[in-house]
Design a protein around this motif. Structure first.
Motif, short mmCIF file in Angstrom:
data_model
loop_
_atom_site.label_atom_id
_atom_site.label_comp_id
_atom_site.label_asym_id
_atom_site.label_seq_id
_atom_site.Cartn_x
_atom_site.Cartn_y
_atom_site.Cartn_z
N UNK A 187 0.86 -1.19 0.00
CA UNK A 187 0.00 0.00 0.00
C UNK A 187 0.89 1.23 0.00
N UNK A 188 0.31 2.38 0.24
CA UNK A 188 1.07 3.63 0.13
C UNK A 188 1.66 4.09 1.46
N UNK A 189 1.51 3.29 2.52
CA UNK A 189 1.97 3.70 3.85
C UNK A 189 3.36 3.15 4.15
N UNK A 190 4.19 4.00 4.72
CA UNK A 190 5.56 3.64 5.07
C UNK A 190 5.85 4.06 6.50
N UNK A 191 6.74 3.33 7.15
CA UNK A 191 7.27 3.74 8.44
C UNK A 191 8.77 3.92 8.25
N UNK A 192 9.23 5.16 8.29
CA UNK A 192 10.65 5.45 8.07
C UNK A 192 11.44 5.13 9.33
N UNK A 193 12.39 4.20 9.28
CA UNK A 193 13.16 3.86 10.48
C UNK A 193 14.26 4.85 10.79
N UNK A 194 14.60 5.70 9.82
CA UNK A 194 15.70 6.64 10.02
C UNK A 194 15.17 8.01 10.46
N UNK A 195 16.05 8.81 11.06
CA UNK A 195 15.67 10.14 11.53
C UNK A 195 15.75 11.14 10.37
N UNK A 196 15.18 12.33 10.59
CA UNK A 196 15.28 13.39 9.58
C UNK A 196 16.74 13.79 9.37
N UNK A 197 17.52 13.79 10.46
CA UNK A 197 18.94 14.14 10.35
C UNK A 197 19.68 13.13 9.49
N UNK A 198 19.36 11.84 9.63
CA UNK A 198 20.01 10.80 8.84
C UNK A 198 19.63 10.91 7.37
N UNK A 199 18.36 11.21 7.11
CA UNK A 199 17.94 11.43 5.72
C UNK A 199 18.72 12.61 5.13
N UNK A 200 18.83 13.68 5.91
CA UNK A 200 19.56 14.85 5.44
C UNK A 200 21.02 14.55 5.15
N UNK A 201 21.67 13.81 6.04
CA UNK A 201 23.07 13.46 5.83
C UNK A 201 23.24 12.65 4.55
N UNK A 202 22.31 11.75 4.30
CA UNK A 202 22.37 10.91 3.10
C UNK A 202 22.16 11.74 1.83
N UNK A 203 21.26 12.71 1.89
CA UNK A 203 20.92 13.51 0.70
C UNK A 203 21.75 14.78 0.57
N UNK A 204 22.60 15.06 1.55
CA UNK A 204 23.39 16.29 1.50
C UNK A 204 22.58 17.52 1.86
N UNK A 205 21.62 17.35 2.78
CA UNK A 205 20.75 18.45 3.20
C UNK A 205 20.81 18.59 4.72
N UNK A 206 20.50 19.78 5.21
CA UNK A 206 20.40 19.99 6.65
C UNK A 206 19.10 19.35 7.15
N UNK A 207 19.10 18.97 8.43
CA UNK A 207 17.91 18.36 9.01
C UNK A 207 16.69 19.28 8.87
N UNK A 208 16.90 20.59 9.10
CA UNK A 208 15.79 21.54 9.01
C UNK A 208 15.23 21.60 7.59
N UNK A 209 16.11 21.43 6.60
CA UNK A 209 15.66 21.45 5.20
C UNK A 209 14.78 20.25 4.90
N UNK A 210 15.14 19.09 5.45
CA UNK A 210 14.32 17.88 5.27
C UNK A 210 12.95 18.08 5.91
N UNK A 211 12.93 18.64 7.11
CA UNK A 211 11.66 18.89 7.80
C UNK A 211 10.78 19.82 6.98
N UNK A 212 11.36 20.90 6.45
CA UNK A 212 10.58 21.85 5.64
C UNK A 212 10.10 21.20 4.35
N UNK A 213 10.95 20.38 3.73
CA UNK A 213 10.56 19.72 2.48
C UNK A 213 9.39 18.77 2.71
N UNK A 214 9.41 18.01 3.80
CA UNK A 214 8.30 17.10 4.10
C UNK A 214 7.02 17.89 4.35
N UNK A 215 7.14 19.04 5.03
CA UNK A 215 5.97 19.87 5.28
C UNK A 215 5.40 20.40 3.96
N UNK A 216 6.28 20.82 3.04
CA UNK A 216 5.82 21.30 1.74
C UNK A 216 5.14 20.19 0.94
#
Length: 245
Positions: A187-216
């Motif tokens: 289905x379309x539901x996911x549970x992300x096991x990683x933190x926003x900071x870890x996503x940011x580190x992987x993508x080359x983004x700041x944690x705050x940028x990931x949070x804002x992007x998810x909100x957008x």
């Protein structure tokens, strides 16, 4: 190098070796052809008598290390359930998230060529892995090699997605879509096991940028986000990184 420092390095190396040996001894031998997770791991049912045996390791709880960067390579592993985070310590001492390994994906294979592991693999959540006995002779050796090559090629293709050239919001959207594809969710539901900071580190983004992007993405109706739970719209939006996939 001072004697005390050399002794400390030797002690840490000995500890890593002993830890790896303990993991190998406590593994449970499993014939992949008889395992209910065989399709998840290998994409298809293996024929009886194929002879591929692995060592099912005790469950890794969140934060537990499977192997450390610089540790001697002994075997590659395949993730059966959960998620592993790959961390790399750079020469200047900073740490980056090199990637995540999900069910059915290989981890540690890069150590085969170098003789040591390039990353530290830690459990992002409760995780189960199997160690591939290395080397091993099986009746389907050529078929096993083909499967390993297919898996490696698929993981390289996923790692090569052009996230770096995308705006932050599309980079995060591409990551979520890639995660959903690799998890093969029904289905379309996911549970992300990683933190926003870890996503940011992987993508080359700041944690705050990931949070804002998810909100957008949520405001635009492409995602619904509640903590680590993410629901993609149906049908899921295809970001620029995957438009040609």
């Amino acid at each position: 190098m001072p004697l005390g420092q050399r002794a400390g390095l030797r002690s840490r190396a000995m500890y890593r070796t002993m830890r790896t040996a303990r993991r190998a001894r406590c593994g449970t031998d499993v014939d992949c052809a008889d395992c209910p997770s065989v399709r998840r791991c290998w994409g298809e049912k293996l024929p009886q008598g194929f002879g591929l045996h692995v060592q099912r390791q005790p469950r890794l709880e969140r934060g537990t290390t499977l192997f450390a960067q610089g540790e001697r390579f002994e075997a590659a592993c395949i993730v059966v359930a959960g998620c592993l985070t790959l961390r790399e310590t750079m020469p200047d001492g900073t740490e980056r998230i090199a990637g995540f390994r999900l069910p059915g994906e290989l981890v540690g294979l890069e150590g085969w060529s170098r003789g040591v592991h390039s990353f530290t693999a830690t459990a992002a959540c409760s995780t189960t892995v199997c160690r591939l006995k290395w080397p091993q002779r099986v009746s389907g050796s050529a078929a096993l090699l083909e499967r390993l090559l297919r898996k490696t090629a698929g993981q390289l293709d996923s790692a090569a997605k052009p996230w770096a050239g995308l705006p932050a919001i599309e980079r995060v959207a591409a990551f979520i879509e890639d995660f959903a594809r690799r998890m093969r969710v029904s289905d379309a539901s996911l549970l992300l096991p990683m933190t926003r900071a870890e996503i940011g580190s992987h993508l080359g983004l700041a944690e705050e940028t990931v949070v804002r992007a998810l909100a957008q993405l949520q405001r635009s109706g492409r995602l619904e986000v509640k903590g680590r739970s993410v629901t993609l719209q149906s049908p899921p939006h295809r970001s620029a990184a995957f438009a040609a996939s």
